[in-house]
Scaffold this motif. Structure first.
Motif, PDB file in Angstrom:
ATOM      1  N   VAL A 173       0.762  -1.501   0.030  1.00  0.00           N
ATOM      2  CA  VAL A 173       0.042   0.165   0.095  1.00  0.00           C
ATOM      3  C   VAL A 173       0.921   0.697   0.041  1.00  0.00           C
ATOM      4  O   VAL A 173       0.297   2.153  -0.618  1.00  0.00           O
ATOM      5  N   ASP A 174       1.821   1.434   0.106  1.00  0.00           N
ATOM      6  CA  ASP A 174       2.590   2.726   0.306  1.00  0.00           C
ATOM      7  C   ASP A 174       3.593   2.707  -0.769  1.00  0.00           C
ATOM      8  O   ASP A 174       4.168   3.721  -1.017  1.00  0.00           O
ATOM      9  N   TRP A 175       3.915   1.060  -1.586  1.00  0.00           N
ATOM     10  CA  TRP A 175       5.267   1.143  -2.136  1.00  0.00           C
ATOM     11  C   TRP A 175       4.203   1.550  -3.925  1.00  0.00           C
ATOM     12  O   TRP A 175       4.880   2.299  -4.409  1.00  0.00           O
TER      13      TRP A 175
ATOM     14  N   PRO B 286       2.278   2.969  -4.784  1.00  0.00           N
ATOM     15  CA  PRO B 286       1.520   4.325  -5.229  1.00  0.00           C
ATOM     16  C   PRO B 286       2.631   4.905  -5.648  1.00  0.00           C
ATOM     17  O   PRO B 286       2.183   5.956  -6.571  1.00  0.00           O
ATOM     18  N   VAL B 287       3.914   5.349  -5.613  1.00  0.00           N
ATOM     19  CA  VAL B 287       4.646   6.026  -5.653  1.00  0.00           C
ATOM     20  C   VAL B 287       5.135   4.879  -6.913  1.00  0.00           C
ATOM     21  O   VAL B 287       5.816   6.171  -8.340  1.00  0.00           O
ATOM     22  N   LEU B 288       5.169   4.102  -7.528  1.00  0.00           N
ATOM     23  CA  LEU B 288       4.892   3.408  -9.075  1.00  0.00           C
ATOM     24  C   LEU B 288       4.418   3.871  -9.640  1.00  0.00           C
ATOM     25  O   LEU B 288       4.722   4.579 -10.784  1.00  0.00           O
ATOM     26  N   ALA B 289       3.059   4.188  -9.393  1.00  0.00           N
ATOM     27  CA  ALA B 289       1.292   4.535 -10.199  1.00  0.00           C
ATOM     28  C   ALA B 289       1.947   6.036 -10.637  1.00  0.00           C
ATOM     29  O   ALA B 289       1.723   6.619 -11.826  1.00  0.00           O
ATOM     30  N   ARG B 290       3.193   6.739  -9.522  1.00  0.00           N
ATOM     31  CA  ARG B 290       2.746   8.033  -9.423  1.00  0.00           C
ATOM     32  C   ARG B 290       4.095   8.678 -10.635  1.00  0.00           C
ATOM     33  O   ARG B 290       4.216   9.760 -11.124  1.00  0.00           O
ATOM     34  N   GLU B 291       4.896   7.626 -10.744  1.00  0.00           N
ATOM     35  CA  GLU B 291       6.445   8.167 -11.030  1.00  0.00           C
ATOM     36  C   GLU B 291       6.336   7.664 -12.764  1.00  0.00           C
ATOM     37  O   GLU B 291       6.882   8.285 -13.517  1.00  0.00           O
ATOM     38  N   PHE B 292       5.091   6.391 -13.244  1.00  0.00           N
ATOM     39  CA  PHE B 292       5.767   5.697 -14.241  1.00  0.00           C
ATOM     40  C   PHE B 292       4.288   6.352 -15.301  1.00  0.00           C
ATOM     41  O   PHE B 292       2.878   6.744 -14.488  1.00  0.00           O
ATOM     42  N   SER B 293       4.139   6.586 -16.112  1.00  0.00           N
ATOM     43  CA  SER B 293       3.007   6.364 -16.975  1.00  0.00           C
ATOM     44  C   SER B 293       2.717   5.446 -17.242  1.00  0.00           C
ATOM     45  O   SER B 293       2.919   4.348 -17.536  1.00  0.00           O
ATOM     46  N   ALA B 294       1.392   5.178 -17.937  1.00  0.00           N
ATOM     47  CA  ALA B 294       0.129   3.981 -17.663  1.00  0.00           C
ATOM     48  C   ALA B 294       0.896   3.338 -19.274  1.00  0.00           C
ATOM     49  O   ALA B 294       1.285   3.666 -20.406  1.00  0.00           O
ATOM     50  N   PRO B 295       1.530   2.102 -19.297  1.00  0.00           N
ATOM     51  CA  PRO B 295       2.145   1.042 -20.449  1.00  0.00           C
ATOM     52  C   PRO B 295       1.290   0.779 -21.046  1.00  0.00           C
ATOM     53  O   PRO B 295       0.191   0.004 -21.119  1.00  0.00           O
ATOM     54  N   ARG B 296       1.884   0.584 -22.351  1.00  0.00           N
ATOM     55  CA  ARG B 296       0.853   0.360 -23.558  1.00  0.00           C
ATOM     56  C   ARG B 296       1.073  -1.014 -23.389  1.00  0.00           C
ATOM     57  O   ARG B 296       2.228  -1.721 -23.075  1.00  0.00           O
ATOM     58  N   ALA B 297       0.183  -1.802 -24.393  1.00  0.00           N
ATOM     59  CA  ALA B 297      -0.212  -3.167 -24.741  1.00  0.00           C
ATOM     60  C   ALA B 297      -1.146  -3.301 -25.909  1.00  0.00           C
ATOM     61  O   ALA B 297      -1.823  -2.715 -26.096  1.00  0.00           O
ATOM     62  N   ALA B 298      -1.509  -4.689 -26.288  1.00  0.00           N
ATOM     63  CA  ALA B 298      -1.720  -4.655 -27.714  1.00  0.00           C
ATOM     64  C   ALA B 298      -1.995  -5.785 -27.648  1.00  0.00           C
ATOM     65  O   ALA B 298      -1.433  -6.875 -26.723  1.00  0.00           O
TER      66      ALA B 298
END
Length: 176
Positions: A53-55, A57-69
């Motif tokens: 729960v702490d860590w 959100p740090v990743l989600a704030r730092e990175f843009s949405a991963p692309r997929a296909a």
């Protein structure tokens, strides 16, 4: 009994609705407790909840949405899945796996194959018949291009259904 936590990559609404419709149609109804999802990790120990729960959100704030296909169909022997291609999601999974190194279960040490399960626990014949039926539909989806995973989702396993603990939208500018 302490229950594990599951980490998924959320699907955008168009893909989510399409995959949910496929699950409703083809997944055995008595086993279909979940929405369509892309599992990243199957089982984090309950003792890791605070760190998750702490860590995360740090990743989600730092990175843009991963692309997929969508890349095709995946034969699960007794089921069928929509195969996905996403190097960015795999990079993110590697980062999370490295952070929790030593805490992962054997099931989460596998070589990941991102996918959306739409049928499971049926006969091989039923699975193969669905794959033949869905092949042209999936080919059309492949031609429409890709999508981005909007968020990570942390769930509590509850003997079938899952309870959403936290949704973590990607908000960063950095690409994976």
């Amino acid at each position: 009994m302490a229950r594990p936590f599951i980490l998924t990559a959320a699907l955008p609404s168009g893909v989510q609705n399409w995959a949910d419709d496929l699950r409703k149609t083809h997944y055995p109804a008595h086993r279909n407790h979940l929405h369509a999802h892309v599992t990243m990790f199957h089982s984090f120990a309950p003792s890791l909840l605070d760190e998750l729960v702490d860590w995360l959100p740090v990743l989600a704030r730092e990175f843009s949405a991963p692309r997929a296909a969508i890349s095709g169909l995946l034969n699960l022997e007794t089921g069928t899945a929509i195969a996905l291609r996403s190097e960015q999601l795999l990079t993110l999974r590697d980062m999370i796996g490295e952070h929790f190194h030593g805490s992962l279960t054997a099931q989460d040490l596998y070589e990941p194959r991102p996918h959306i399960t739409i049928q499971n626990k049926v006969t091989k014949r039923e699975a193969r018949a669905l794959q033949v039926e869905l092949a042209p539909i999936v080919e059309d989806k492949i031609a429409t291009g890709g999508f981005a995973f909007p968020a990570l989702e942390l769930h509590l396993y509850k003997d079938g259904p899952w309870e959403l603990i936290k949704r973590l939208p990607f908000r960063g500018r950095a690409d994976l």
